[in-house]
Enzyme design. Structure first.
Site, PDB file in Angstrom:
ATOM      1  N   THR A   1       0.815  -1.227   0.000  1.00 57.00           N
ATOM      2  CA  THR A   1       0.000   0.000   0.000  1.00 57.00           C
ATOM      3  C   THR A   1       0.840   1.264   0.000  1.00 57.00           C
ATOM      4  O   THR A   1       0.474   2.257  -0.623  1.00 57.00           O
ATOM      5  CB  THR A   1      -0.943  -0.005   1.231  1.00 57.00           C
ATOM      6  OG1 THR A   1      -1.849  -1.092   1.084  1.00 57.00           O
ATOM      7  CG2 THR A   1      -1.730   1.272   1.358  1.00 57.00           C
TER       8      THR A   1
ATOM      9  N   ASP B   1       1.166  -6.516  -4.656  1.00 57.46           N
ATOM     10  CA  ASP B   1       0.321  -6.518  -3.463  1.00 57.46           C
ATOM     11  C   ASP B   1       0.800  -7.731  -2.677  1.00 57.46           C
ATOM     12  O   ASP B   1       0.950  -8.824  -3.242  1.00 57.46           O
ATOM     13  CB  ASP B   1      -1.153  -6.682  -3.862  1.00 57.46           C
ATOM     14  CG  ASP B   1      -2.081  -6.561  -2.668  1.00 57.46           C
ATOM     15  OD1 ASP B   1      -1.915  -7.341  -1.706  1.00 57.46           O
ATOM     16  OD2 ASP B   1      -2.964  -5.694  -2.687  1.00 57.46           O
ATOM     17  N   SER B   2       1.049  -7.576  -1.392  1.00 58.36           N
ATOM     18  CA  SER B   2       1.718  -8.670  -0.672  1.00 58.36           C
ATOM     19  C   SER B   2       0.840  -9.905  -0.523  1.00 58.36           C
ATOM     20  O   SER B   2       1.311 -10.952  -0.094  1.00 58.36           O
ATOM     21  CB  SER B   2       2.243  -8.202   0.683  1.00 58.36           C
ATOM     22  OG  SER B   2       1.221  -8.124   1.632  1.00 58.36           O
ATOM     23  N   SER B   3      -0.444  -9.803  -0.881  1.00 55.63           N
ATOM     24  CA  SER B   3      -1.257 -11.021  -0.864  1.00 55.63           C
ATOM     25  C   SER B   3      -0.834 -11.983  -1.979  1.00 55.63           C
ATOM     26  O   SER B   3      -1.254 -13.133  -2.002  1.00 55.63           O
ATOM     27  CB  SER B   3      -2.750 -10.693  -0.925  1.00 55.63           C
ATOM     28  OG  SER B   3      -2.976  -9.676  -1.836  1.00 55.63           O
TER      29      SER B   3
ATOM     30  N   THR C   1       1.460  -4.796   4.054  1.00 55.09           N
ATOM     31  CA  THR C   1       1.282  -5.232   5.439  1.00 55.09           C
ATOM     32  C   THR C   1       0.616  -6.609   5.549  1.00 55.09           C
ATOM     33  O   THR C   1       0.804  -7.300   6.551  1.00 55.09           O
ATOM     34  CB  THR C   1       0.424  -4.220   6.232  1.00 55.09           C
ATOM     35  OG1 THR C   1      -0.847  -4.103   5.594  1.00 55.09           O
ATOM     36  CG2 THR C   1       1.096  -2.870   6.314  1.00 55.09           C
ATOM     37  N   ASP C   2      -0.156  -6.999   4.511  1.00 54.81           N
ATOM     38  CA  ASP C   2      -0.973  -8.213   4.656  1.00 54.81           C
ATOM     39  C   ASP C   2      -0.142  -9.444   5.014  1.00 54.81           C
ATOM     40  O   ASP C   2      -0.548 -10.249   5.848  1.00 54.81           O
ATOM     41  CB  ASP C   2      -1.773  -8.482   3.376  1.00 54.81           C
ATOM     42  CG  ASP C   2      -2.929  -7.491   3.209  1.00 54.81           C
ATOM     43  OD1 ASP C   2      -3.254  -6.800   4.184  1.00 54.81           O
ATOM     44  OD2 ASP C   2      -3.485  -7.424   2.102  1.00 54.81           O
TER      45      ASP C   2
ATOM     46  N   GLN D   1      -4.374 -20.584  18.729  1.00 60.00           N
ATOM     47  CA  GLN D   1      -5.128 -19.520  18.063  1.00 60.00           C
ATOM     48  C   GLN D   1      -5.019 -18.200  18.828  1.00 60.00           C
ATOM     49  O   GLN D   1      -5.368 -17.148  18.309  1.00 60.00           O
ATOM     50  CB  GLN D   1      -6.604 -19.912  17.942  1.00 60.00           C
ATOM     51  CG  GLN D   1      -6.799 -21.073  16.997  1.00 60.00           C
ATOM     52  CD  GLN D   1      -8.245 -21.517  16.864  1.00 60.00           C
ATOM     53  OE1 GLN D   1      -9.167 -20.828  17.257  1.00 60.00           O
ATOM     54  NE2 GLN D   1      -8.436 -22.694  16.294  1.00 60.00           N
ATOM     55  N   CYS D   2      -4.542 -18.263  20.089  1.00 60.49           N
ATOM     56  CA  CYS D   2      -4.379 -17.024  20.875  1.00 60.49           C
ATOM     57  C   CYS D   2      -3.151 -16.269  20.379  1.00 60.49           C
ATOM     58  O   CYS D   2      -2.162 -16.876  19.974  1.00 60.49           O
ATOM     59  CB  CYS D   2      -4.157 -17.344  22.349  1.00 60.49           C
ATOM     60  SG  CYS D   2      -5.520 -18.193  23.115  1.00 60.49           S
TER      61      CYS D   2
HETATM   62  N1  ASP Z   1      -2.929  -5.391   0.320  1.00 55.80           N
HETATM   63  C1  ASP Z   1      -1.821  -4.569   0.771  1.00 55.80           C
HETATM   64  C2  ASP Z   1      -0.565  -5.420   0.717  1.00 55.80           C
HETATM   65  O1  ASP Z   1      -0.358  -6.185   1.607  1.00 55.80           O
HETATM   66  C3  ASP Z   1      -2.066  -4.060   2.139  1.00 55.80           C
HETATM   67  C4  ASP Z   1      -0.975  -3.167   2.689  1.00 55.80           C
HETATM   68  O2  ASP Z   1       0.100  -3.005   2.197  1.00 55.80           O
HETATM   69  O3  ASP Z   1      -1.264  -2.554   3.739  1.00 55.80           O
HETATM   70  O4  ASP Z   1       0.193  -5.334  -0.214  1.00 55.80           O
END
Ligand code: ASP
Length: 351
Positions: free
Chosen positions: A25, A68-70, A100-101, A288-289
């Site tokens: 992002t 996009d990191s996804s 961030t993902d 899961q915690c």
């Molecule tokens: N979808 C974005 C990514 O991970 C989200 C981000 O960067 O905050 O590339």
């Protein structure tokens, strides 16, 4: 390709930092449909004119195209690791600009595939694009650079793989993304914050990996993608559990259990786990915690797990457990080596 950013610095730069721009992002802008898409690093550079005031010699190596990191997978981790290895001697530190993902997965993976690190490798990014006036990217990027360039008594203040986000420096393989709207996107429940950036950058020196001047950087490029995550939920039935535990081409399963490592204590479930392990699959139990640890045998509901051969993941995050499983299966073939790797610290990810 790596290029140096020409700031025409008047003074001798205090450090040389390589920025590995993967996307995310921070460097995105809106397309004609109103969706955020990654842009080139020149867009980022234009928006952070203050970079030239830092008196740091900056170079950049960009992913083409930025992601996009996804979309990140193991090959991208190896690509980041290779860029850092190829430029290791020439730079004092490294910033990885990343979405961030999946940042916590990537930082965890890099902490396993790059060993013998004695320079800062800091992941950062943003929740709002740098083109937005209220972007958190400015502060995250500039302070991550300050930390990467910082020396105390001539040695780097930080010499490990970290995430810097929203004023906090966290150990990469202890971090989790916990927030998608607010700026405080990451936390590290099971390990102290390494530094906090306010008016000064306050380092928590006892928690930072000690600097090891003699260590030599090593890059491990074999990562197995034959892993999956089984998240338990109340009501999981036999056929669902059987199809996940019996999935083809899987060598390692991260089982996200409840609380301190508890699973449904029904004979069909325990039998399925036993058969899976007997077929040669490694099952690693994490909670899961976000905080705390797996203690197999604390409750009756986890008392059979040791006997069946489920490996306790202790206080590993799911992100660290998954990437560590990929690293362990890629590096070792012998089951006892794999289990030993999973249960002992490679780079401060488990207590
Ligand atoms: N979808 C974005 C990514 O991970 C989200 C981000 O960067 O905050 O590339």
């Amino acid at each position: 390709m790596t290029s140096t950013i020409d700031f025409n610095l008047a003074e001798k730069p205090r450090a040389s930092i390589l920025i590995v721009y993967t996307g995310g992002t921070l460097g995105m802008d809106y397309d004609q449909n109103g969706s955020l898409v990654p842009c080139g690093f020149d867009q980022v550079l234009k928006r952070v004119p203050v970079l030239k005031e830092l008196n740091i010699n900056l170079s950049v190596s960009s992913f083409d195209p930025p992601l996009d990191s996804s979309n990140v997978n193991a090959s991208h981790w190896i690509q980041i690791g290779q860029i850092i290895k190829d430029h290791y001697e020439a730079f004092d530190g490294f910033i990885v600009l990343h979405g961030t993902d999946t940042m916590a997965y990537s930082a965890s993976a890099l902490s396993f595939i790059l060993q013998g690190v004695n320079k800062p490798i800091i992941f950062t990014g943003a929740q709002l694009p740098i083109a937005s006036p209220r972007s958190d990217g400015h502060e995250n990027f500039v302070t991550a650079l300050e930390i990467a360039a910082d020396l105390q008594d001539g040695v780097p203040s930080v010499s490990e793989v970290c995430i810097f986000f929203n004023h906090l420096l966290l150990r990469g393989n202890r971090s989790k993304k916990v927030e998608s709207q607010h700026f405080d996107a990451f936390e590290s429940e099971n390990y102290p914050v390494l530094a906090e950036a306010g008016i000064i950058i306050d380092y928590n020196l006892p928690s930072i990996k000690p600097y090891e001047p003699a260590s030599k950087l090593r890059l491990y490029t074999q990562l197995s993608e034959e892993v999956l995550i089984l998240k338990l939920f109340p009501g999981i039935n036999r056929s669902t559990a059987a199809s996940i535990l019996g999935a083809a081409n899987v060598k390692g399963i991260i089982m996200e259990s409840y609380g301190s490592g508890n699973v449904p204590h029904q004979s069909w479930f325990l039998e399925l786990l036993k058969q899976t392990i007997e077929s040669g699959v490694v099952v690693l139990n994490v909670s899961q915690c976000n905080g705390g640890r797996v203690v197999q045998g604390k409750y009756e509901a986890s008392s059979s797990l040791d006997k069946i051969g489920v490996v306790s993941g202790g206080d590993l995050t799911t992100e660290a457990a998954t990437t560590k499983m990929m690293y362990a299966l890629g590096r070792y073939t012998d089951m006892s080596d794999i289990k030993n790797c999973l249960t002992t610290s490679v780079s401060g990810e488990i207590n």
